[in-house]
Design an enzyme around this catalytic site. Structure first.
Site, PDB file in Angstrom:
ATOM      1  N   HIS A   1       0.670   4.542   4.909  1.00  0.00           N
ATOM      2  CA  HIS A   1       0.016   5.209   3.785  1.00  0.00           C
ATOM      3  C   HIS A   1       0.467   6.660   3.682  1.00  0.00           C
ATOM      4  O   HIS A   1       0.765   7.161   2.585  1.00  0.00           O
ATOM      5  CB  HIS A   1      -1.505   5.162   3.955  1.00  0.00           C
ATOM      6  CG  HIS A   1      -2.073   3.788   3.823  1.00  0.00           C
ATOM      7  ND1 HIS A   1      -3.424   3.520   3.946  1.00  0.00           N
ATOM      8  CD2 HIS A   1      -1.478   2.587   3.572  1.00  0.00           C
ATOM      9  CE1 HIS A   1      -3.632   2.234   3.780  1.00  0.00           C
ATOM     10  NE2 HIS A   1      -2.467   1.636   3.560  1.00  0.00           N
TER      11      HIS A   1
ATOM     12  N   SER B   1       0.811  -1.220   0.000  1.00  0.00           N
ATOM     13  CA  SER B   1       0.000   0.000   0.000  1.00  0.00           C
ATOM     14  C   SER B   1       0.843   1.269   0.000  1.00  0.00           C
ATOM     15  O   SER B   1       0.495   2.247  -0.664  1.00  0.00           O
ATOM     16  CB  SER B   1      -0.938   0.010   1.207  1.00  0.00           C
ATOM     17  OG  SER B   1      -1.844  -1.065   1.149  1.00  0.00           O
TER      18      SER B   1
END
Length: 378
Positions: free
Chosen positions: A303, A243
C-alpha cells in the site's frame, strides 16, 4: 425595479425542472444588478469563464450561454432569451450534470473551455474509459475463473489460489511477471469488491480528464513498486490484489492538485479528503502491525509503495494545465525520485546482500505446482 421571482416569466406550468429554474433565476438576479432585464454579453462570459458563477449553474446551461447567447446580436442577453436557453438545458438530466461537475473539479477553472464542457456534458461512456473498465473486467474474470477452478466457494476473506502463475509467490520471484500480475488475483470477494469500488470511483473521473494511458501508467507503476516494497519488507509472504494500484490512483489525485493548485476548484476540500484518507491508512497500518492481536494479512508495504508511486508518477505524468517554473522542478524531482526508488527496489530484489534473506527458489513447473496444491488440500 423589482427582482424577478422564479415563476414570474415562465408561469406555473413551466416545462423547466424546478432545480434548473431556481439556479437559473439566482444567476440572473446576481448579474442583473440594474434590474432592467438585460445583461451585457461580455459580462455574462466573464462571469462564466473567470468566476465561480458557472459552478452554480447546470453545465448544459453554461454551454448554451457561451455558444449561442445573444440571438438578436445586440450585445445584450435579455431575460426571454435567457429562459429559452434554460429550457433547452433542462433536457439534460441532473445525474449528467453531477458527472460533468465532478469531472470539471479535476480541471483548473481557466481550462474549462466550451469544448471541454461539451465533451463532459455529452459523455456517454461509449467508448467507456478504457483502462479502468478493462482492469475491472479482467480482475472479475480472473476471480470467477479461479473460483470455478478451485471448486469451492470463495468466501469474504479467501481462499486465494496460491498455485496460480499470476499470484506473487516469494519462492518464484524469478518469474518476473508476477510483480505485476498479482494485481489480478484477489483473496475473497470482499477483497475484490473493495478494490473495484475504490478504483472505479477514483479512477474513472481521473481517466476521463487525463486519458487512459496516463492512468494506466500510474496504476501499473503502483502495482510494480508495491510488490517490490512488500517483497523486500516481508520476503516470505505471498501477495495478491490490486490494492497497490488502487492506492496509486488514489494518491495521484494529490499530484493533480499539486501541479494545478492555483486553478483547482475545491482544492482545499480535495486536499483535506486526501489527508484524512492518508491518516486513516497510516492509523490502520500502525494498529494492525503493533496493536492488533489477530493481525490481518494486509500488505501494508505494498500500500505504501502504491501511494508513493501515485504521488510521484502522478505529479510527473498527469496533465499540467498551466506550467510554472517551480512546477517544472517539481516535475523532474518526482520523476527522479520514482526512478531511484524503483531502481533500488529492483537491485535489492535481485541481489540483497543478506544471506538467506529470500526463500530458496521453487523450480517446479507451473503445472506441477498446481498438482501439488490440490494434492495437499485433498
Amino acid at each position: 425595479m423589482a427582482r424577478i421571482e422564479p415563476m414570474e416569466s415562465v408561469g406555473e406550468m413551466s416545462p423547466i425542472p424546478k432545480w434548473i429554474l431556481v439556479k437559473a433565476h439566482e444567476f440572473w438576479n446576481r448579474q442583473d444588478y440594474k434590474h432592467d432585464k438585460k445583461i451585457p454579453m461580455q459580462q455574462i462570459k466573464e462571469s462564466l469563464l473567470l468566476t465561480k458563477e458557472s459552478d452554480r449553474l447546470p453545465n448544459a446551461l453554461v454551454i448554451e450561454l457561451l455558444q449561442k447567447a445573444d440571438a438578436n446580436e445586440d450585445g445584450y442577453l435579455d431575460y426571454d432569451e435567457y429562459m429559452k436557453f434554460a429550457e433547452t438545458a433542462s433536457s439534460h438530466s441532473k445525474g449528467r450534470d453531477t458527472f460533468s461537475r465532478a469531472a470539471m473539479t479535476m480541471i483548473p477553472r481557466n481550462e474549462r473551455t466550451v469544448n471541454k464542457r461539451t465533451y463532459f456534458q455529452n459523455y456517454s461512456c461509449c467508448p467507456p474509459p478504457f483502462f479502468m473498465v478493462l482492469a475491472t473486467f479482467v480482475e472479475i474474470g480472473v476471480f470467477v475463473y479461479y473460483m470455478v477452478d478451485m471448486a469451492k466457494p470463495m468466501l469474504a476473506a479467501g481462499p486465494a489460489p496460491i498455485y496460480s502463475p499470476l499470484i506473487f509467490n516469494p519462492e518464484r520471484r524469478y518469474e518476473c511477471w508476477r510483480y505485476l500480475s498479482y494485481a489480478l488475483i484477489h483473496s475473497g470477494y470482499m477483497h475484490l469488491i473493495n478494490n473495484l469500488v475504490v478504483q472505479f470511483i477514483l479512477g474513472i473521473i481521473l481517466e476521463v480528464v487525463h486519458g487512459w494511458w496516463r492512468i494506466g501508467i500510474i496504476y501499473l507503476s503502483g502495482v510494480l513498486f508495491g510488490s517490490l516494497a512488500q517483497s523486500i519488507s516481508d520476503p516470505t509472504s505471498y501477495l495478491a490484489g490490486a490494492s497497490a494500484g488502487v492506492f496509486s490512483v488514489e494518491y495521484a489525485h494529490l499530484g493533480n492538485i499539486l501541479m494545478n493548485w492555483s486553478q483547482m476548484e475545491f482544492r482545499w476540500i480535495q486536499l483535506v479528503i486526501i489527508i484524512v484518507l492518508s491518516c486513516s491508512d497510516v492509523g490502520f497500518a500502525i494498529w494492525d502491525i503493533y496493536f492488533n492481536g489477530n493481525k490481518t494479512k494486509t500488505g501494508h508495504a505494498a500500500h505504501l509503495g502504491g501511494a508513493i508511486a501515485g504521488m510521484t508518477v502522478g505529479t510527473y505524468i498527469l496533465r499540467n494545465f498551466e506550467k510554472k517554473k517551480w512546477e517544472r522542478y517539481c516535475w523532474w524531482t518526482s520523476l527522479v525520485i520514482y526512478l531511484i526508488l524503483i531502481s533500488i527496489g529492483i537491485i535489492l530484489s535481485i541481489a540483497l546482500p543478506v544471506p538467506e534473506y529470500f526463500p530458496e527458489n521453487d523450480n517446479a513447473t507451473i503445472g506441477q505446482a498446481r498438482i501439488d496444491y490440490f494434492s495437499n488440500v485433498a
